[in-house]
Design a protein around this motif. Structure first.
Motif, PDB file in Angstrom:
ATOM      1  N   LYS A  29       3.059  13.709  -8.929  1.00  0.00           N
ATOM      2  CA  LYS A  29       2.022  14.686  -8.587  1.00  0.00           C
ATOM      3  C   LYS A  29       1.164  14.230  -7.417  1.00  0.00           C
ATOM      4  CE  LYS A  29       2.030  17.070 -12.749  1.00  0.00           C
ATOM      5  NZ  LYS A  29       1.679  18.274 -13.307  1.00  0.00           N
ATOM      6  N   THR A  30       0.855  12.939  -7.349  1.00  0.00           N
ATOM      7  CA  THR A  30      -0.086  12.471  -6.329  1.00  0.00           C
ATOM      8  C   THR A  30       0.606  11.825  -5.131  1.00  0.00           C
ATOM      9  OG1 THR A  30      -0.368  10.280  -7.325  1.00  0.00           O
ATOM     10  CG2 THR A  30      -1.867  12.038  -8.068  1.00  0.00           C
ATOM     11  N   GLY A  31       1.832  11.358  -5.299  1.00  0.00           N
ATOM     12  CA  GLY A  31       2.536  10.654  -4.229  1.00  0.00           C
ATOM     13  C   GLY A  31       2.608   9.164  -4.527  1.00  0.00           C
ATOM     14  N   THR A  32       3.587   8.507  -3.943  1.00  0.00           N
ATOM     15  CA  THR A  32       3.819   7.086  -4.208  1.00  0.00           C
ATOM     16  C   THR A  32       2.700   6.215  -3.648  1.00  0.00           C
ATOM     17  OG1 THR A  32       6.192   7.511  -4.152  1.00  0.00           O
ATOM     18  CG2 THR A  32       5.502   5.224  -3.962  1.00  0.00           C
ATOM     19  N   PHE A  33       2.369   6.401  -2.378  1.00  0.00           N
ATOM     20  CA  PHE A  33       1.300   5.594  -1.777  1.00  0.00           C
ATOM     21  C   PHE A  33      -0.031   5.860  -2.466  1.00  0.00           C
ATOM     22  CE2 PHE A  33       4.217   5.678   1.951  1.00  0.00           C
ATOM     23  CZ  PHE A  33       4.360   4.303   2.108  1.00  0.00           C
ATOM     24  N   GLU A  34      -0.284   7.120  -2.774  1.00  0.00           N
ATOM     25  CA  GLU A  34      -1.546   7.496  -3.402  1.00  0.00           C
ATOM     26  C   GLU A  34      -1.679   6.878  -4.789  1.00  0.00           C
ATOM     27  OE1 GLU A  34      -0.440  10.384  -0.264  1.00  0.00           O
ATOM     28  OE2 GLU A  34       0.640   9.460  -1.915  1.00  0.00           O
ATOM     29  N   PHE A  75       2.496  -9.572  -1.985  1.00  0.00           N
ATOM     30  CA  PHE A  75       3.587  -9.502  -2.959  1.00  0.00           C
ATOM     31  C   PHE A  75       3.215  -8.603  -4.134  1.00  0.00           C
ATOM     32  CE2 PHE A  75       4.990 -13.895  -1.389  1.00  0.00           C
ATOM     33  CZ  PHE A  75       5.885 -13.333  -0.498  1.00  0.00           C
ATOM     34  N   GLY A  76       1.983  -8.706  -4.613  1.00  0.00           N
ATOM     35  CA  GLY A  76       1.546  -7.859  -5.722  1.00  0.00           C
ATOM     36  C   GLY A  76       1.544  -6.390  -5.343  1.00  0.00           C
ATOM     37  N   ALA A  77       1.043  -6.083  -4.151  1.00  0.00           N
ATOM     38  CA  ALA A  77       1.022  -4.693  -3.689  1.00  0.00           C
ATOM     39  C   ALA A  77       2.452  -4.173  -3.500  1.00  0.00           C
ATOM     40  CB  ALA A  77       0.237  -4.586  -2.386  1.00  0.00           C
ATOM     41  N   SER A  78       3.327  -5.009  -2.966  1.00  0.00           N
ATOM     42  CA  SER A  78       4.724  -4.610  -2.770  1.00  0.00           C
ATOM     43  C   SER A  78       5.396  -4.321  -4.105  1.00  0.00           C
ATOM     44  CB  SER A  78       5.504  -5.704  -2.042  1.00  0.00           C
ATOM     45  OG  SER A  78       4.966  -5.920  -0.773  1.00  0.00           O
ATOM     46  N   TYR A  79       5.166  -5.190  -5.074  1.00  0.00           N
ATOM     47  CA  TYR A  79       5.753  -4.970  -6.405  1.00  0.00           C
ATOM     48  C   TYR A  79       5.304  -3.633  -6.979  1.00  0.00           C
ATOM     49  CZ  TYR A  79       6.060  -4.885 -11.404  1.00  0.00           C
ATOM     50  OH  TYR A  79       6.283  -4.456 -12.684  1.00  0.00           O
ATOM     51  N   LEU A  80       4.013  -3.392  -6.958  1.00  0.00           N
ATOM     52  CA  LEU A  80       3.493  -2.159  -7.540  1.00  0.00           C
ATOM     53  C   LEU A  80       4.075  -0.941  -6.826  1.00  0.00           C
ATOM     54  CD1 LEU A  80       1.503  -0.828  -9.567  1.00  0.00           C
ATOM     55  CD2 LEU A  80      -0.085  -0.721  -7.668  1.00  0.00           C
ATOM     56  N   PHE A  81       4.057  -0.956  -5.507  1.00  0.00           N
ATOM     57  CA  PHE A  81       4.577   0.180  -4.748  1.00  0.00           C
ATOM     58  C   PHE A  81       6.050   0.416  -5.060  1.00  0.00           C
ATOM     59  CE2 PHE A  81       6.862   1.772  -1.044  1.00  0.00           C
ATOM     60  CZ  PHE A  81       6.278   3.024  -0.922  1.00  0.00           C
ATOM     61  N   LEU A  82       6.842  -0.649  -5.092  1.00  0.00           N
ATOM     62  CA  LEU A  82       8.283  -0.494  -5.321  1.00  0.00           C
ATOM     63  C   LEU A  82       8.583   0.021  -6.724  1.00  0.00           C
ATOM     64  CD1 LEU A  82       9.536  -3.651  -3.416  1.00  0.00           C
ATOM     65  CD2 LEU A  82       9.758  -1.253  -2.703  1.00  0.00           C
TER      66      LEU A  82
END
Length: 150
Positions: A29-34, A75-82
């Motif tokens: 609903k909100t988007g991946t980046f969002e 690395f933490g941000a990358s993990y969450l996004f992926l």
């Protein structure tokens, strides 16, 4: 104390699976980046309160550490996004087992070479067998996902 740490880590894993599932649904609903942004912004607000009232360290010492140690945030941000990206496409179980395999494989390499100040633990046959079984588990999970989708 070791048993307590294992139990707390298991609880962390349970909450991580719940978070991954909720983030995957939210991202539709909100988007991946969002979704990744909302997760980090909320976490930052909560941790700011915790640090202000309960912090025992010196947050300004972040300026004194070797700069490569600051990559942990990336690395933490990358993990969450992926994971937010993957879960709607492959499901929570497949995403989590893939994450665990990646974590174990990377940790075995880090252990083998003693990188980042960790204890050196040789990458031996038993560890290779463990990775092979996890890859086999991932295969069966994906196979089960395809049956369900059909």
């Amino acid at each position: 104390m070791s048993l307590l740490m294992v139990i707390l880590t298991l609880i962390g894993g349970l909450t991580l699976s719940a978070q991954s599932s909720i983030n995957g649904t939210l991202s539709k609903k909100t988007g991946t980046f969002e979704t990744a942004f909302l997760t980090f912004a909320t976490g930052a607000m909560i941790l700011t309160i915790v640090v202000v009232f309960f912090g025992q360290g010196n947050i300004l010492s972040v300026f004194d550490v070797p700069k490569w140690q600051l990559t942990c945030a990336l690395f933490g941000a990358s993990y969450l996004f992926l994971t937010v990206l993957a879960i709607p496409k492959i499901g929570v179980t497949a995403a989590n087992i893939s994450t665990v395999i990646g974590q174990l494989f990377a940790s075995m390499i880090i252990d083998h070479f003693g990188w980042f100040g960790s204890k050196e633990v040789p990458f031996d046959l038993s560890r290779w067998i463990g990775v092979a079984f996890m890859l086999l588990a991932l295969y069966f999970i994906f196979k089960g996902n395809k049956k369900t989708a059909a």
